[in-house]
Design a protein around this motif. Structure first.
Motif, mmCIF file in Angstrom:
data_model
loop_
_atom_site.group_PDB
_atom_site.id
_atom_site.type_symbol
_atom_site.label_atom_id
_atom_site.label_comp_id
_atom_site.label_asym_id
_atom_site.label_seq_id
_atom_site.Cartn_x
_atom_site.Cartn_y
_atom_site.Cartn_z
ATOM 1 N N ARG A 1 5.577 -7.655 -6.817
ATOM 2 C CA ARG A 1 6.497 -6.412 -7.446
ATOM 3 C C ARG A 1 5.462 -5.556 -8.270
ATOM 4 N NH1 ARG A 1 9.452 -9.663 -10.482
ATOM 5 N NH2 ARG A 1 11.018 -10.048 -8.999
ATOM 6 N N LEU A 2 4.491 -6.009 -8.643
ATOM 7 C CA LEU A 2 3.554 -4.866 -9.206
ATOM 8 C C LEU A 2 2.902 -4.358 -8.113
ATOM 9 C CD1 LEU A 2 1.660 -7.212 -11.930
ATOM 10 C CD2 LEU A 2 3.028 -5.055 -12.568
ATOM 11 N N THR A 3 2.473 -4.641 -7.144
ATOM 12 C CA THR A 3 1.703 -4.029 -6.181
ATOM 13 C C THR A 3 2.637 -3.061 -5.244
ATOM 14 O OG1 THR A 3 0.367 -5.743 -5.754
ATOM 15 C CG2 THR A 3 0.271 -4.218 -3.834
ATOM 16 N N TRP B 1 -1.495 -1.868 4.006
ATOM 17 C CA TRP B 1 -1.529 -2.875 2.894
ATOM 18 C C TRP B 1 -0.041 -3.796 2.671
ATOM 19 C CZ3 TRP B 1 -5.340 -5.600 1.543
ATOM 20 C CH2 TRP B 1 -5.357 -6.377 0.354
ATOM 21 N N ARG B 2 0.834 -3.039 2.639
ATOM 22 C CA ARG B 2 2.284 -3.588 2.467
ATOM 23 C C ARG B 2 2.529 -4.378 3.726
ATOM 24 N NH1 ARG B 2 7.311 -2.127 4.729
ATOM 25 N NH2 ARG B 2 9.030 -2.400 3.237
ATOM 26 N N PRO C 1 7.804 6.020 0.539
ATOM 27 C CA PRO C 1 8.041 7.567 0.983
ATOM 28 C C PRO C 1 7.272 7.953 2.382
ATOM 29 C CG PRO C 1 6.938 7.019 -1.119
ATOM 30 C CD PRO C 1 7.011 5.768 -0.246
ATOM 31 N N ALA C 2 8.164 8.924 2.925
ATOM 32 C CA ALA C 2 7.633 9.447 4.256
ATOM 33 C C ALA C 2 6.299 9.965 4.278
ATOM 34 C CB ALA C 2 8.606 10.591 4.813
ATOM 35 N N ASP C 3 5.648 10.480 3.099
ATOM 36 C CA ASP C 3 4.518 11.037 3.026
ATOM 37 C C ASP C 3 3.618 9.881 2.636
ATOM 38 O OD1 ASP C 3 5.565 10.820 0.578
ATOM 39 O OD2 ASP C 3 4.677 12.851 0.015
ATOM 40 N N ALA C 4 3.973 8.674 2.663
ATOM 41 C CA ALA C 4 3.108 7.651 2.029
ATOM 42 C C ALA C 4 1.583 7.719 2.902
ATOM 43 C CB ALA C 4 3.663 6.129 2.011
ATOM 44 N N PRO C 5 0.486 7.329 2.213
ATOM 45 C CA PRO C 5 -0.614 7.207 2.826
ATOM 46 C C PRO C 5 -0.747 6.347 4.006
ATOM 47 C CG PRO C 5 -0.801 7.034 0.587
ATOM 48 C CD PRO C 5 0.450 6.946 0.515
ATOM 49 N N GLY C 6 -1.129 6.724 5.411
ATOM 50 C CA GLY C 6 -1.220 6.071 6.339
ATOM 51 C C GLY C 6 -2.053 4.875 6.410
ATOM 52 N N PRO D 1 7.558 1.008 -6.479
ATOM 53 C CA PRO D 1 7.359 2.460 -6.518
ATOM 54 C C PRO D 1 6.734 2.934 -7.650
ATOM 55 C CG PRO D 1 9.582 2.069 -5.379
ATOM 56 C CD PRO D 1 9.236 0.814 -5.924
ATOM 57 N N GLU D 2 7.053 2.288 -8.830
ATOM 58 C CA GLU D 2 6.373 2.799 -10.234
ATOM 59 C C GLU D 2 5.361 1.717 -10.602
ATOM 60 O OE1 GLU D 2 9.291 3.492 -13.438
ATOM 61 O OE2 GLU D 2 11.042 2.899 -11.884
ATOM 62 N N GLY D 3 4.829 0.905 -9.476
ATOM 63 C CA GLY D 3 3.883 0.076 -9.837
ATOM 64 C C GLY D 3 2.651 0.619 -9.177
ATOM 65 N N LEU D 4 1.986 -0.045 -8.405
ATOM 66 C CA LEU D 4 0.480 0.404 -7.819
ATOM 67 C C LEU D 4 1.026 0.841 -6.309
ATOM 68 C CD1 LEU D 4 -1.698 -2.848 -8.269
ATOM 69 C CD2 LEU D 4 -1.616 -0.875 -9.602
ATOM 70 N N ALA D 5 2.116 0.857 -5.901
ATOM 71 C CA ALA D 5 2.170 1.542 -4.523
ATOM 72 C C ALA D 5 1.842 2.978 -4.386
ATOM 73 C CB ALA D 5 3.516 1.038 -4.186
ATOM 74 N N PRO D 6 2.165 3.874 -5.260
ATOM 75 C CA PRO D 6 1.795 5.380 -5.080
ATOM 76 C C PRO D 6 0.349 5.532 -5.122
ATOM 77 C CG PRO D 6 3.621 4.962 -6.812
ATOM 78 C CD PRO D 6 2.830 3.628 -6.470
ATOM 79 N N ARG D 7 -0.428 4.672 -5.796
ATOM 80 C CA ARG D 7 -1.857 4.721 -5.670
ATOM 81 C C ARG D 7 -2.529 4.078 -4.606
ATOM 82 N NH1 ARG D 7 -2.768 2.375 -11.825
ATOM 83 N NH2 ARG D 7 -0.515 3.024 -13.018
#
Length: 277
Positions: A157-159, A175-176, A208-213, A162-168
């Motif tokens: 959940r942390l990883t 990785w997901r 997000p559609a613009d999530a890092p590739g 959307p409010e955890g590590l995912a945006p970073r």
């Protein structure tokens, strides 16, 4: 490092039934893709005897159940379920992690993950509840909302939240995919309703559609899939390794895993030693 109580037991579907132990053993053998003859050879038995056990024509001894479970690499919790299905008492206790009987284990894990600093390391249970973590993990979690940290933080959940590590995470999609595949393997092994519910939750988090590739801006020949994560404007790269205890005799101990994150490049190594060394 803080040891916290783990979540509720990771129940499995291998409950006691009036069908006996045979169908459960057959299911494990088929899951491992092992023939009756191969299993018999490994367990110093005969294919005929294995067939009789699986069809209920023969009741295996307690030692035979344990021997077959060993050769089928059945998890410790499920070995208890097999014993119950065969009419025997469970062999392996499930000691709470904060029980004084596990003082030595907790002390050992604390020394291990603290000794790994400045690199991140944590301990999780079978449901990915974080039961211990070092300063390297705390550094990566800086800024994560408190609601994701209480009452007991969950590594998946942390990883992936959307409010955890995912945006970073700079290679989030890749990785997901790795983490979800890992959970799928664990579900197939543990057959846990709790773990499946967690999988359904985290796999439904929006990406997000613009999530890092899947590729860094400048490809680097990593020796294993890295997690590339941003921290204070820097991109840190880690590869992870998971360790479990050999020949555990307790369900709780059997379901603990120590995950360590090794820097995947010299820049990450230097930064961590400067920050936490």
């Amino acid at each position: 490092m803080t040891i916290v109580a783990s979540g509720p037991p990771v129940s499995t579907s291998a409950a006691v039934t009036d069908k006996g132990v045979g169908p459960h053993l057959r299911a494990w053998r088929e899951r491992r893709r092992i023939s009756q003859l191969e299993l018999a050879l490994r367990a110093d038995s005969s294919a005929r005897h294995i067939s009789f056990i699986e069809t209920g024509r023969s009741r295996p001894s307690e030692e035979m159940v344990l021997r077959l479970a060993e050769h089928l690499d059945v998890p410790v919790r499920e070995r208890n379920a097999l014993l119950l299905a065969a009419g025997y008492a469970p062999r392996f206790p499930e000691t709470p992690l904060n029980d004084p009987a596990l003082d030595g284990l907790r002390d050992g894990m604390e020394r291990l993950i603290q000794g790994y600093e400045p690199y991140p390391a944590l301990v999780v249970d079978a449901g990915y509840t974080v039961v211990a973590a070092n300063r390297g993990i705390a550094m990566l979690l800086e800024g994560v909302p408190e609601k994701l940290m209480t009452p007991a933080p969950n590594a998946m959940r942390l990883t992936l939240h959307p409010e955890g590590l995912a945006p970073r995470i700079r290679n989030l999609r890749e990785w997901r995919g790795h983490l979800l595949a890992q959970m799928e393997r664990d579900i197939a092994l543990q057959r846990s309703d709790r773990l499946r519910a967690l999988y359904e939750e985290v796999s439904a988090y929006p990406v997000p559609a613009d999530a890092p590739g899947d590729e860094p801006e400048e490809p680097v020949p990593y020796f294993a899939l890295p997690m590339r994560i941003e921290h204070e404007g820097r991109i840190l790269s880690f590869v992870s390794s998971i360790s479990t205890f050999n020949t555990p005799m307790d369900v709780t101990v059997a379901e603990l895993a120590i995950e360590t994150f090794l820097p995947a490049d010299a820049a990450t190594t230097k930064y961590l030693h400067t920050l936490l060394g």
